[in-house]
Design a protein around this motif. Structure first.
Motif, PDB file in Angstrom:
ATOM      1  N   SER A 260       3.610  -1.189  14.769  1.00 14.13           N
ATOM      2  CA  SER A 260       2.810  -2.414  14.924  1.00 14.13           C
ATOM      3  C   SER A 260       1.394  -2.082  15.373  1.00 14.13           C
ATOM      4  CB  SER A 260       3.481  -3.359  15.918  1.00 14.13           C
ATOM      5  OG  SER A 260       3.651  -2.699  17.162  1.00 14.13           O
ATOM      6  N   GLU A 261       1.220  -0.907  16.029  1.00 14.16           N
ATOM      7  CA  GLU A 261      -0.117  -0.534  16.511  1.00 14.16           C
ATOM      8  C   GLU A 261      -0.885   0.326  15.515  1.00 14.16           C
ATOM      9  OE1 GLU A 261       2.602   0.365  18.748  1.00 14.16           O
ATOM     10  OE2 GLU A 261       2.459  -1.690  19.499  1.00 14.16           O
ATOM     11  N   GLN A 262      -0.151   1.158  14.718  1.00  9.73           N
ATOM     12  CA  GLN A 262      -0.863   2.177  13.931  1.00  9.73           C
ATOM     13  C   GLN A 262      -0.227   2.401  12.566  1.00  9.73           C
ATOM     14  OE1 GLN A 262      -2.284   5.930  15.902  1.00  9.73           O
ATOM     15  NE2 GLN A 262      -0.765   6.885  14.589  1.00  9.73           N
ATOM     16  N   THR A 263      -1.081   2.549  11.573  1.00  9.02           N
ATOM     17  CA  THR A 263      -0.643   2.917  10.219  1.00  9.02           C
ATOM     18  C   THR A 263      -1.196   4.304   9.917  1.00  9.02           C
ATOM     19  OG1 THR A 263      -0.702   0.611   9.512  1.00  9.02           O
ATOM     20  CG2 THR A 263      -0.758   2.282   7.774  1.00  9.02           C
ATOM     21  N   THR A 264      -0.321   5.205   9.435  1.00 12.16           N
ATOM     22  CA  THR A 264      -0.737   6.571   9.095  1.00 12.16           C
ATOM     23  C   THR A 264      -0.735   6.716   7.580  1.00 12.16           C
ATOM     24  OG1 THR A 264       0.344   7.322  11.117  1.00 12.16           O
ATOM     25  CG2 THR A 264      -0.310   9.017   9.538  1.00 12.16           C
ATOM     26  N   ILE A 265      -1.825   7.274   7.052  1.00 11.63           N
ATOM     27  CA  ILE A 265      -2.003   7.400   5.595  1.00 11.63           C
ATOM     28  C   ILE A 265      -2.302   8.852   5.265  1.00 11.63           C
ATOM     29  CG2 ILE A 265      -3.579   6.783   3.687  1.00 11.63           C
ATOM     30  CD1 ILE A 265      -4.047   4.109   5.385  1.00 11.63           C
ATOM     31  N   GLN A 266      -1.621   9.410   4.229  1.00 14.68           N
ATOM     32  CA  GLN A 266      -2.033  10.733   3.741  1.00 14.68           C
ATOM     33  C   GLN A 266      -2.883  10.520   2.492  1.00 14.68           C
ATOM     34  OE1 GLN A 266       1.324  13.215   2.873  1.00 14.68           O
ATOM     35  NE2 GLN A 266       2.145  11.934   1.255  1.00 14.68           N
TER      36      GLN A 266
ATOM     37  N   GLY B 128      -0.690  -2.842  -2.895  1.00 12.36           N
ATOM     38  CA  GLY B 128       0.513  -3.673  -3.023  1.00 12.36           C
ATOM     39  C   GLY B 128       1.658  -2.982  -3.728  1.00 12.36           C
ATOM     40  N   ALA B 129       1.419  -1.749  -4.233  1.00 13.23           N
ATOM     41  CA  ALA B 129       2.470  -1.038  -4.978  1.00 13.23           C
ATOM     42  C   ALA B 129       2.601   0.380  -4.450  1.00 13.23           C
ATOM     43  CB  ALA B 129       2.123  -1.010  -6.466  1.00 13.23           C
ATOM     44  N   ALA B 130       3.764   0.995  -4.717  1.00 15.46           N
ATOM     45  CA  ALA B 130       3.983   2.392  -4.317  1.00 15.46           C
ATOM     46  C   ALA B 130       3.195   3.326  -5.237  1.00 15.46           C
ATOM     47  CB  ALA B 130       5.469   2.714  -4.391  1.00 15.46           C
ATOM     48  N   ILE B 131       3.044   4.592  -4.796  1.00 18.85           N
ATOM     49  CA  ILE B 131       2.415   5.609  -5.653  1.00 18.85           C
ATOM     50  C   ILE B 131       3.261   5.725  -6.916  1.00 18.85           C
ATOM     51  CG2 ILE B 131       2.145   8.103  -5.913  1.00 18.85           C
ATOM     52  CD1 ILE B 131      -0.057   7.432  -4.326  1.00 18.85           C
ATOM     53  N   SER B 132       2.660   5.431  -8.063  1.00 22.72           N
ATOM     54  CA  SER B 132       3.415   5.367  -9.321  1.00 22.72           C
ATOM     55  C   SER B 132       2.697   6.155 -10.405  1.00 22.72           C
ATOM     56  CB  SER B 132       3.559   3.912  -9.777  1.00 22.72           C
ATOM     57  OG  SER B 132       4.207   3.148  -8.784  1.00 22.72           O
ATOM     58  N   VAL B 133       3.446   6.475 -11.444  1.00 18.82           N
ATOM     59  CA  VAL B 133       2.846   7.104 -12.621  1.00 18.82           C
ATOM     60  C   VAL B 133       2.993   6.163 -13.811  1.00 18.82           C
ATOM     61  CG1 VAL B 133       3.093   9.518 -11.937  1.00 18.82           C
ATOM     62  CG2 VAL B 133       5.008   8.372 -13.037  1.00 18.82           C
ATOM     63  N   THR B 134       2.093   6.297 -14.753  1.00 21.46           N
ATOM     64  CA  THR B 134       2.169   5.515 -15.991  1.00 21.46           C
ATOM     65  C   THR B 134       2.977   6.317 -17.000  1.00 21.46           C
ATOM     66  OG1 THR B 134      -0.018   4.624 -15.519  1.00 21.46           O
ATOM     67  CG2 THR B 134       0.814   4.341 -17.762  1.00 21.46           C
TER      68      THR B 134
ATOM     69  N   MET C 187       0.513   2.584  -2.036  1.00 28.05           N
ATOM     70  CA  MET C 187      -0.704   3.298  -2.416  1.00 28.05           C
ATOM     71  C   MET C 187      -1.896   2.509  -1.898  1.00 28.05           C
ATOM     72  SD  MET C 187      -1.880   4.678  -6.130  1.00 28.05           S
ATOM     73  CE  MET C 187      -2.649   3.244  -6.846  1.00 28.05           C
ATOM     74  N   VAL C 188      -2.860   3.235  -1.284  1.00 29.52           N
ATOM     75  CA  VAL C 188      -4.046   2.571  -0.729  1.00 29.52           C
ATOM     76  C   VAL C 188      -5.308   3.273  -1.221  1.00 29.52           C
ATOM     77  CG1 VAL C 188      -2.866   1.767   1.358  1.00 29.52           C
ATOM     78  CG2 VAL C 188      -3.978   3.996   1.368  1.00 29.52           C
ATOM     79  N   TYR C 189      -6.430   2.577  -1.106  1.00 31.27           N
ATOM     80  CA  TYR C 189      -7.738   3.143  -1.460  1.00 31.27           C
ATOM     81  C   TYR C 189      -8.571   3.245  -0.192  1.00 31.27           C
ATOM     82  CZ  TYR C 189      -6.062   1.850  -6.060  1.00 31.27           C
ATOM     83  OH  TYR C 189      -5.293   1.734  -7.180  1.00 31.27           O
ATOM     84  N   VAL C 190      -9.052   4.463   0.084  1.00 32.70           N
ATOM     85  CA  VAL C 190      -9.694   4.747   1.360  1.00 32.70           C
ATOM     86  C   VAL C 190     -11.195   4.949   1.174  1.00 32.70           C
ATOM     87  CG1 VAL C 190      -9.731   6.338   3.329  1.00 32.70           C
ATOM     88  CG2 VAL C 190      -7.572   5.836   2.175  1.00 32.70           C
ATOM     89  N   GLY C 191     -12.007   4.228   1.966  1.00 37.12           N
ATOM     90  CA  GLY C 191     -13.447   4.435   1.997  1.00 37.12           C
ATOM     91  C   GLY C 191     -14.175   3.873   0.785  1.00 37.12           C
ATOM     92  N   GLU C 192     -15.493   4.075   0.775  1.00 37.91           N
ATOM     93  CA  GLU C 192     -16.334   3.559  -0.308  1.00 37.91           C
ATOM     94  C   GLU C 192     -15.985   4.174  -1.653  1.00 37.91           C
ATOM     95  OE1 GLU C 192     -20.423   4.174   0.669  1.00 37.91           O
ATOM     96  OE2 GLU C 192     -20.271   3.144   2.593  1.00 37.91           O
ATOM     97  N   GLU C 193     -15.575   5.461  -1.618  1.00 40.84           N
ATOM     98  CA  GLU C 193     -15.265   6.149  -2.879  1.00 40.84           C
ATOM     99  C   GLU C 193     -13.861   5.828  -3.388  1.00 40.84           C
ATOM    100  OE1 GLU C 193     -17.547  10.309  -2.839  1.00 40.84           O
ATOM    101  OE2 GLU C 193     -16.429   9.946  -1.007  1.00 40.84           O
TER     102      GLU C 193
END
Length: 591
Positions: free
Chosen positions: A47-53, A71-77, A30-36
């Protein structure tokens, strides 16, 4: 946050974002994209490119914006507070979103999945010195009036010793309840909640074969095409055939302990109706609100397409969590076609090679992975629970030969095909009995024999035979009319009409007909077949069908579904007497 997982965007294509030369990300992270800080997931790595949905709207995002890894996968609480709640596709509660952003969901909203401030009355179930493993129940919480929530040790724990427990009392989901020491000496504090990645099935000790039906109260399902607890079913049907309403009926009346309803890419007004209707419904089993044992995931057609793909897995993970507590869970996915369309759109954005009708080549494997997570299980803590998956399919134009329906058919054992002509004729549920099937009938026969009656399956098979005979005869009737048929075949058509109107058709708005117990379903079958047997004897004695039709007995048997209350099965004895009286009267008149 480590510096090596902080990289910048170089390309954007709708919900798909590209990062060049990033080395710190992991597949599925799981990643956080942009200022928001828009929520996204890594779906491809080189090695050249990472693709994110990205699971949120990406308009306004530009190259150069920072992407940070979690650092973690998309998870639910997972913890108390899931039930009686409405989430979006990535488990953000809509009520909390509404407080922060009003009626429309704004981007980048960071809200807790579950209420971290509410205090729950906790009863601790372990003591110092106990040895615990994954699945061991450490505490119980009355989550709603209907359901006791059992907080468990995370599945990954193999063997640990309890070193400290708190006293019974009121705690939040983040307060330490129990402390354990692992075999390697590491100490860990356990709370009422845990995290779990949505794409990974929760483990179980054993997988059982199907032996008990999921009783829905709908006659055409329970008797003709039953589904087992832990089973899979598909409800394919064109627009307006009643897929959503059938799922509502199953959710309201089935004997599952917990209902997880996933509105995946459905129209907003339909989803609103679901939310409003469920909120006002009384649970027929307990008298409490139905929402006390229901969780809703709302992901409407105007929400970001990538989140639609995630919503199915979010719902499944919640279902598996309650299964681990020993509950029977039914998950309604409405509809898997919209989910497949989300896969198709993302696949197109990623420039993958399309397969049939533009769907990705991995459509079949994704569908199989989804339905394979159903089952009746022995859990890690020794309890038994089940997840039953009922997926609606919306084939374009009602064409059952399109890829989503055909691939779904390969992985489900119940197929409840909805028919547009039946729906237009106001025959509900509009399940076409000639196209539908259930592969669970043989597995469930011992249960029906023990719990209903030993003649149940034979009667059901006789019904199917009569309906198939009617279909064959109707081909002749269409060509040359019904007058030329012999009387025994005219009788078959009449009894088939009684079965269709009196048994298969069901009124969701009638207090006794909206949900019917198994015993009444069996007695209705017995009554119709008794009438058939007596009328057949009269035909064999030379009595014409025109004479038999002079009696109102056929219409009275059709109306018995309304006239016999669900709690008065003894009233069926009167129908037998009336059929015997009809038999005697015909013989007397024509002696």
């Amino acid at each position: 946050m480590s510096e090596h997982t902080r990289d910048i965007i170089y390309g954007i294509n709708g919900p798909v974002v590209y990062v060049k030369n990033a080395r710190g990300f992991k597949m599925g992270e799981m990643v956080y994209v942009g200022e928001e800080k828009l929520v996204g997931e890594v779906i491809s790595l080189t090695s050249e490119q990472t693709t994110i949905q990205v699971y949120e709207e990406t308009s306004g995002l530009r190259p150069g914006a920072v992407v940070e890894g979690s650092g973690a996968a998309i998870s639910v609480t997972l913890g108390p507070g899931i039930l009686h709640n409405i989430f979006d596709g990535v488990e953000r509660p809509l009520s909390e979103i509404a407080k922060k952003s009003g009626k429309y969901i704004t981007r980048g909203l960071a809200v807790n999945s579950l209420d971290t401030e509410k205090k729950w009355p906790v009863t601790v179930k372990v003591k110092v010195g106990d040895h615990v493993t994954g699945g061991t129940v450490i505490a119980e919480v009355p989550e709603t009036k209907s359901i006791t929530h059992r907080s468990m040790v995370p599945p990954a724990v193999l063997d640990a010793e309890v070193t400290w427990v708190t006293e019974d009392g009121e705690y939040t989901i983040l307060d330490p309840i129990v402390k354990i020491r692992h075999r390697d000496g590491r100490e860990e504090a356990l709370t009422l909640c845990q995290k779990w990645p949505i794409r990974v099935p929760r483990p179980a000790a054993k997988h059982y074969s199907s032996s008990e039906p999921l009783v829905t109260g709908q006659r055409i399902l329970d008797t003709m095409f039953p589904i087992a607890k832990g089973g899979t079913a598909a409800i394919p049907g064109g627009f307006g055939t009643g897929k959503t309403m059938l799922q509502h009926q199953i959710a309201k009346w089935s004997d599952a302990d917990i209902i997880i309803y996933v509105g995946c890419g459905e129209r907003g007004n339909e989803m609103t109706q679901v939310l409003e209707e469920f909120s006002g419904l009384e649970d027929p089993r307990t008298g409490n609100p139905l929402m006390d044992r229901t969780a809703l995931i709302a992901n409407t057609s105007n929400m970001p397409v990538a989140a639609r793909e995630a919503s199915i897995y979010t719902g499944l993970t919640l279902a598996e969590y309650y299964r681990d507590m020993g509950y029977d869970v039914a998950i309604m996915a409405d509809s898997t076609s919209r989910w497949a369309e989300a896969l198709r759109e993302l696949s197109g954005r990623l420039e993958e090679m399309p397969a049939e009708e533009g769907y990705p080549a991995y459509l079949a494997s994704r569908l199989s992975a989804f339905y394979e997570r159903a089952g009746m299980m022995q859990n890690l803590n020794g309890t038994e629970g089940s997840v039953s998956i009922i997926g609606a399919v919306s084939p374009q134009g009602g064409d059952f030969s399109e890829p989503v329906t055909m691939n779904t058919k390969r992985y489900v054992r119940c197929f409840w095909g909805l028919d547009k002509s039946l729906a237009y004729a106001r025959h509900f549920p509009a399940i076409q009995w000639l196209d539908s099937y259930s592969e669970y009938v043989n597995d469930l026969s011992p249960w029906f024999t023990t719990n209903v009656d030993k003649k149940f399956v034979d009667d059901r098979n006789q019904f199917i035979a009569i309906l198939n005979q009617e279909h064959s005869l109707m081909e002749i009737v269409k060509l040359i009319g019904s007058d030329v048929l012999p009387d025994d075949q005219k009788l078959t058509l009449e009894i088939a009409r009684v079965i269709r109107l009196g048994f298969l058709q069901q009124n969701a708005f009638h207090k006794d007909d909206t949900s019917v117990p198994m015993k009444k379903q069996f007695l209705m079958m017995e009554t119709i077949l008794y009438l058939y047997q007596k009328a057949k004897t009269l035909i064999l004695m030379g009595q014409p069908m025109s004479v038999l039709k002079q009696s109102d007995i056929f219409e009275r048997v059709v109306a018995m579904k309304y006239d016999v209350p669900n709690d008065k099965p003894e009233m069926f004895d009167q129908y037998r007497k009336d059929i015997d009286k009809f038999y005697d009267e015909v013989l007397e008149k024509n002696a």
